[in-house]
Design an enzyme around this catalytic site. Structure first.
Site, PDB file in Angstrom:
ATOM      1  N   THR A   1      39.490  34.137  58.205  1.00 21.06           N
ATOM      2  CA  THR A   1      40.410  34.833  57.306  1.00 21.06           C
ATOM      3  C   THR A   1      39.651  35.504  56.160  1.00 21.06           C
ATOM      4  OG1 THR A   1      40.697  32.781  56.074  1.00 21.06           O
ATOM      5  CG2 THR A   1      42.321  33.251  57.768  1.00 21.06           C
TER       6      THR A   1
ATOM      7  N   ALA B   1      36.916  30.856  46.054  1.00 17.44           N
ATOM      8  CA  ALA B   1      37.937  31.470  46.897  1.00 17.44           C
ATOM      9  C   ALA B   1      37.289  32.489  47.822  1.00 17.44           C
ATOM     10  CB  ALA B   1      38.983  32.167  46.028  1.00 17.44           C
ATOM     11  N   LYS B   2      37.914  32.648  49.001  1.00 18.67           N
ATOM     12  CA  LYS B   2      37.337  33.572  49.978  1.00 18.67           C
ATOM     13  C   LYS B   2      37.321  35.001  49.458  1.00 18.67           C
ATOM     14  CE  LYS B   2      37.723  31.399  54.471  1.00 18.67           C
ATOM     15  NZ  LYS B   2      38.585  30.993  55.550  1.00 18.67           N
ATOM     16  N   ARG B   3      38.239  35.309  48.550  1.00 16.63           N
ATOM     17  CA  ARG B   3      38.290  36.689  48.070  1.00 16.63           C
ATOM     18  C   ARG B   3      37.247  36.967  46.993  1.00 16.63           C
ATOM     19  NH1 ARG B   3      42.478  33.756  46.755  1.00 16.63           N
ATOM     20  NH2 ARG B   3      42.767  33.211  44.586  1.00 16.63           N
TER      21      ARG B   3
END
Ligand code: GLU
Length: 278
Positions: free
Chosen positions: A12, A250-252
């Site tokens: 994701t 966070a991945k973002r």
């Protein structure tokens, strides 16, 4: 039983330092016990998973010096190693749970649940389901699988416990600390809790090593192991890596993505040493 561990990334987004450190720990625990390590791609959520992230994850894991004996790129006796290709196994488990009365269809929207439950439970990511559709279960047992959410009916106030390999003794009471949880989504996709249990059991994983954000999910998974008649593995939850402000990565956040760090000239060993020192 020979040790079998796994790395279970979701495509994701790009992997960040936190994932890498958890996976590194998983690999070390596996090597120390002379075990086999499995890479399983958890790509069930069609709205969030993207093929380009999957390729990037494999590349980043290899760059970080992770190696696996079984996985989508190397094969192995417990495949397929991509979760979306394991639907038949997930469906069988759903059927078994339904036949035994463990699950029920639920037409509540996310908003209904949030409004009825008030603020999300502080120790958990999910508000306690207020039970609106639970009582309707008998009339709706023959409902179609797709088009509604399916929830697992947790026992009334059962005290659950397990010993985490890192955090030690853990306990929770069903119904008060967490409620009926999602098993199958209304877009006809198995929910995380079901898929992870079915796949870890089928792949004969003996120890689950993952981030501490999933510590409390373990209770839900233990209920599923019991309902499906599978023996649960051991669990070891790695502490979450935090940034300078104490926030979870966070991945973002591109600043901590492995590929960004690599582009800035960091070597894997530098990153591991840096994290170990903080
Ligand atoms: N695929 C999950 C994630 O990336 C991890 C699941 C697990 O380790 O149980 O958050």
């Amino acid at each position: 039983m020979p040790y079998r561990g796994r790395l279970a990334p979701s495509p994701t987004g790009y992997l960040h330092l936190g994932h890498a450190m958890t996976f590194w720990r998983a690999q070390e625990r596996c090597r120390r016990r002379g075990g086999q390590l499995v890479l399983r791609i958890e790509d069930l959520d069609p709205t969030r998973c993207r093929p380009e992230f999957r390729a990037a994850i494999v590349e980043d894991l290899r760059w970080f010096e992770l190696e696996w004996e079984e996985g989508p790129d190397v094969g192995g006796p417990f495949g397929p190693y991509v979760q979306s290709e394991r639907r038949e196994l997930h469906l069988t488990a759903w059927e078994n749970l339904r036949a035994a009365g463990f699950i029920y269809p639920c037409t509540c929207s996310r908003r209904d649940v949030l409004e009825a439950a008030g603020a999300p439970h502080e120790e958990d990511d999910e508000p306690i389901y207020p039970g609106t559709c639970r009582a309707l279960n008998d009339q709706r047992r023959e409902a179609q699988r797709a088009g509604v959410n399916w929830r697992f009916r947790v026992p009334e106030r059962e005290a659950l416990r397990f010993v985490d390999g890192n955090f030690g003794e853990q306990s929770a009471t069903t119904g008060t600390e967490f409620g009926d949880f999602l098993i199958w989504r209304k877009d006809d996709v198995p929910a995380y809790q079901l898929a992870v249990v079915v796949d870890d059991a089928a792949m004969e994983i003996t120890e689950v090593v993952r981030g501490a954000d999933l510590l409390r999910s373990t209770f839900r998974q233990l209920l599923l192991y019991r309902a499906l008649g599978f023996a649960p593995p051991e669990f070891y939850h790695a502490p979450l890596v935090r940034d300078a402000d104490g926030q979870r990565l966070a991945k973002r956040d591109a600043a901590v993505a492995l590929r960004g760090l690599r582009a800035r000239g960091f070597a894997p060993v530098d990153l591991r040493t840096h994290i170990a020192a903080t």
